[in-house]
Write an enzyme that holds these catalytic residues in place. Sequence first.
Site, PDB file in Angstrom:
ATOM      1  N   LYS A 116      -9.582   4.216   2.695  1.00 17.88           N
ATOM      2  CA  LYS A 116      -8.673   4.088   3.845  1.00 17.88           C
ATOM      3  C   LYS A 116      -8.820   5.233   4.839  1.00 17.88           C
ATOM      4  CE  LYS A 116      -7.128   0.631   1.502  1.00 17.88           C
ATOM      5  NZ  LYS A 116      -8.183  -0.390   1.428  1.00 17.88           N
ATOM      6  N   HIS A 235       5.788  -6.416  -1.246  1.00 18.66           N
ATOM      7  CA  HIS A 235       4.360  -6.601  -0.962  1.00 18.66           C
ATOM      8  C   HIS A 235       3.828  -7.958  -1.418  1.00 18.66           C
ATOM      9  CE1 HIS A 235       4.377  -2.484   0.287  1.00 18.66           C
ATOM     10  NE2 HIS A 235       4.814  -2.101  -0.881  1.00 18.66           N
ATOM     11  N   ARG A 293     -12.252  -9.678   1.770  1.00 18.86           N
ATOM     12  CA  ARG A 293     -12.329 -10.904   0.965  1.00 18.86           C
ATOM     13  C   ARG A 293     -11.711 -12.048   1.755  1.00 18.86           C
ATOM     14  NH1 ARG A 293      -7.557  -8.206  -0.446  1.00 18.86           N
ATOM     15  NH2 ARG A 293      -5.774  -9.571  -0.067  1.00 18.86           N
TER      16      ARG A 293
HETATM   17  C1  MV4 Z   1       2.915   1.562   6.647  1.00 21.38           C
HETATM   18  C2  MV4 Z   1       4.263   1.227   6.880  1.00 21.38           C
HETATM   19  C3  MV4 Z   1       4.930   1.919   7.874  1.00 21.38           C
HETATM   20  N1  MV4 Z   1       4.287   2.891   8.569  1.00 21.38           N
HETATM   21  N2  MV4 Z   1       2.321   2.522   7.360  1.00 21.38           N
HETATM   22  C4  MV4 Z   1       2.280  -1.485   2.971  1.00 21.38           C
HETATM   23  C5  MV4 Z   1       1.005  -1.992   2.389  1.00 21.38           C
HETATM   24  C6  MV4 Z   1      -0.081  -1.203   2.986  1.00 21.38           C
HETATM   25  N3  MV4 Z   1      -0.975  -2.109   3.632  1.00 21.38           N
HETATM   26  C7  MV4 Z   1       0.527  -0.282   3.964  1.00 21.38           C
HETATM   27  N4  MV4 Z   1       1.948  -0.605   4.020  1.00 21.38           N
HETATM   28  C8  MV4 Z   1       2.760  -0.030   4.944  1.00 21.38           C
HETATM   29  N5  MV4 Z   1       2.188   0.931   5.702  1.00 21.38           N
HETATM   30  C9  MV4 Z   1       3.007   3.174   8.300  1.00 21.38           C
HETATM   31  N6  MV4 Z   1       2.421   4.154   9.005  1.00 21.38           N
HETATM   32  C10 MV4 Z   1       4.855   0.242   6.111  1.00 21.38           C
HETATM   33  C11 MV4 Z   1       4.118  -0.392   5.135  1.00 21.38           C
HETATM   34  C12 MV4 Z   1       4.843  -1.378   4.370  1.00 21.38           C
HETATM   35  C13 MV4 Z   1       4.589  -2.741   4.525  1.00 21.38           C
HETATM   36  C14 MV4 Z   1       3.601  -3.214   5.368  1.00 21.38           C
HETATM   37  C15 MV4 Z   1       3.359  -4.587   5.498  1.00 21.38           C
HETATM   38  C16 MV4 Z   1       4.122  -5.480   4.783  1.00 21.38           C
HETATM   39  C17 MV4 Z   1       5.109  -5.030   3.953  1.00 21.38           C
HETATM   40  C18 MV4 Z   1       5.371  -3.661   3.803  1.00 21.38           C
HETATM   41  C19 MV4 Z   1       6.378  -3.247   2.958  1.00 21.38           C
HETATM   42  C20 MV4 Z   1       6.611  -1.919   2.801  1.00 21.38           C
HETATM   43  C21 MV4 Z   1       5.854  -0.985   3.521  1.00 21.38           C
END
Ligand code: MV4
Length: 451
Positions: A116, A235, A293
Site C-alpha cells: 500500500k 468491511h 482480482r
Molecule cells: C480510510 C478511512 C478513512 N480515512 N482511510 C477500510 C478498508 C481499507 N480499504 C481502508 N479503509 C478505510 N480507510 C482514510 N484515510 C476509512 C476506511 C474505512 C472504510 C472504508 C470503506 C468501507 C468501509 C470502511 C469502514 C471502516 C473504515
Amino acid sequence: MFSRILIANRGEVALRVIRAAREMGIETVAVYSTADRHSAHVRLADQAICIGRGPASDSYLNIPRIISAAEVANVDAIHPGYGFLAENAHFAEVCRSCNIEFIGPSVEAMNLLGDKVACKQLAIRQKVPTAPGSKGKITDEDDAVKLARDIGYPVIVKASAGGGGRGMRVAHNDIALRSGIKQAMAEAEAAFGDASVYIEKFIEKARHVEVQIIGDQHGNICHLFERDCTMQRRHQKLIEEAPCPVITEDERKELCGAAVRLAKAAGYYNAGTVEFLYDAVSRKFYLMEVNTRMQVEHPVTEMITGIDIVQTQIRVAAGEKLPFTQRQVQRNGHAIECRINAEDPARNFAPSPGKIEQFDMPGGFGVRVDTHCHSGYVVPPNYDSMIAKLIVHKPDREQAIIAMRRALREFRVEPIKTTIPLQADLMLNGNFRRSDVDIHFVERLLERKPG
Ligand code: MV4
C-alpha cells in the site's frame, strides 16, 4: 486461446467462471474439498479433482495440491476467482514457473499494488488524489506524532501489507496514536510478516466508490465506470450498485481517469478495481487501495455496460487485445446487488450454516441470481457465508430499488437464517433511498435498532 483451465475456487464464483469458459469453448477443471463433494461446481465442470479436506489450508489455499491437480489435468491456465489465492503473488509466480498461465496481472504488478505504501507513492506521482499523510512507512513514533499534529487528528494507521480493513487503527490524539502504531505494527507482523505501517488523515464521513478497470498485455486499459459499495458492515459489503448515485459526470470522468492512470503506471493487465473514499460534503476523493482480482460485485458493472468481465479477463490472460475501446464502453441504467449471506442479523450476524430445505429464487425482467445453492444443499461451516448474489438491472435507480425489494420478497431460503430481511428493510430506508449514507451508516442503524 486456452484449451482447458482449472478453477481454483468454489461456490458461485466457480460456477461463474465455468460458464464463461464454456461459452468460449474452453474445457473446465474444478477442484474441490471433501466438504464440497456434492457442490454444483463439481458437477458443472468437465472434470473435477478432489484436493483435500474441508479446511481451506488443506484444499483451496493449498498451492502444491492445486498445482498438482493442474499438472494432472494438463491445463493451460488457472482462474483463481476471488478470495483464497486470488491476490497471492507467490501463487501467481508458482503457476507461471510451472508454465501455467495465472489469470490475473503480472507478479510485479501484484507485488507493487499489494504494497500500500508503494501503491500510494505511485499514485502521488500520477496525481491520483490521496489522503494527506506520511511520505512512506513510519520509522519513528515521534516523527509520526509531529506529522499527525500537522495534518490534524483524527488519523488512521494502516498496514502497508494490509487491505480490506485488516490492520488499521484510528487515533484521535498523541497517546492513542503511539499505542495505535504499536498495535498495528504487531498485528501486521503477525498477519503478514511485514510490520510496515503508514498514517494518513482519517476521512470521517466518506462513501466507498470503486472503479472497475480492465487491461490487456499490449498496454491498453479501459475503465468500466464505478460502483458504490458504501452499504457495508464491518468491511463486509451488503449492497453494491452502479453507477454511484451521487457523483456528477465531471467527477466520474476525473475518478475513472485517475484509476486508469494509476493502472497504466503500474503496468497493469487483467480485471482490477481501484478503490476510493469519496467525501460527499467536500466532493473530494482519495485513493484507498487497488484490488488485483475480479470482485464479488462485478455483476453490477456487467449489467450497466453489457461487458462480460470474466470472459474479457480470460481473453486478455491468453494475450488477446481488449475487444473494445474506451469510447465503446457505454453505460445503461442502474444495477443493484445484494449479497445474500447465511448469517443471522438478529444474532449479530452469527454464521448460519446447515441444510437448506427450501431455496426458491426470484426471477423476472432484469433479475439475475448468481448462486451455487439449491433446495437440499448443505451450507458447510468451513467457508465464507455468501450463498447467493441477487442483482437487478433497471432503467433508473428508483426502479432498481423497487425491483430489488420485490425480488428479495420472492427469495425463500429455509430454514437457515440469511441477510434477506435486513436487505429488504434497507430497500425501504429513507437514507438509502436518497443515498444519504456513509460507510458507517449500516453499523449506526443496527446499533440504534438491535435485531
Ligand atoms: C480510510 C478511512 C478513512 N480515512 N482511510 C477500510 C478498508 C481499507 N480499504 C481502508 N479503509 C478505510 N480507510 C482514510 N484515510 C476509512 C476506511 C474505512 C472504510 C472504508 C470503506 C468501507 C468501509 C470502511 C469502514 C471502516 C473504515
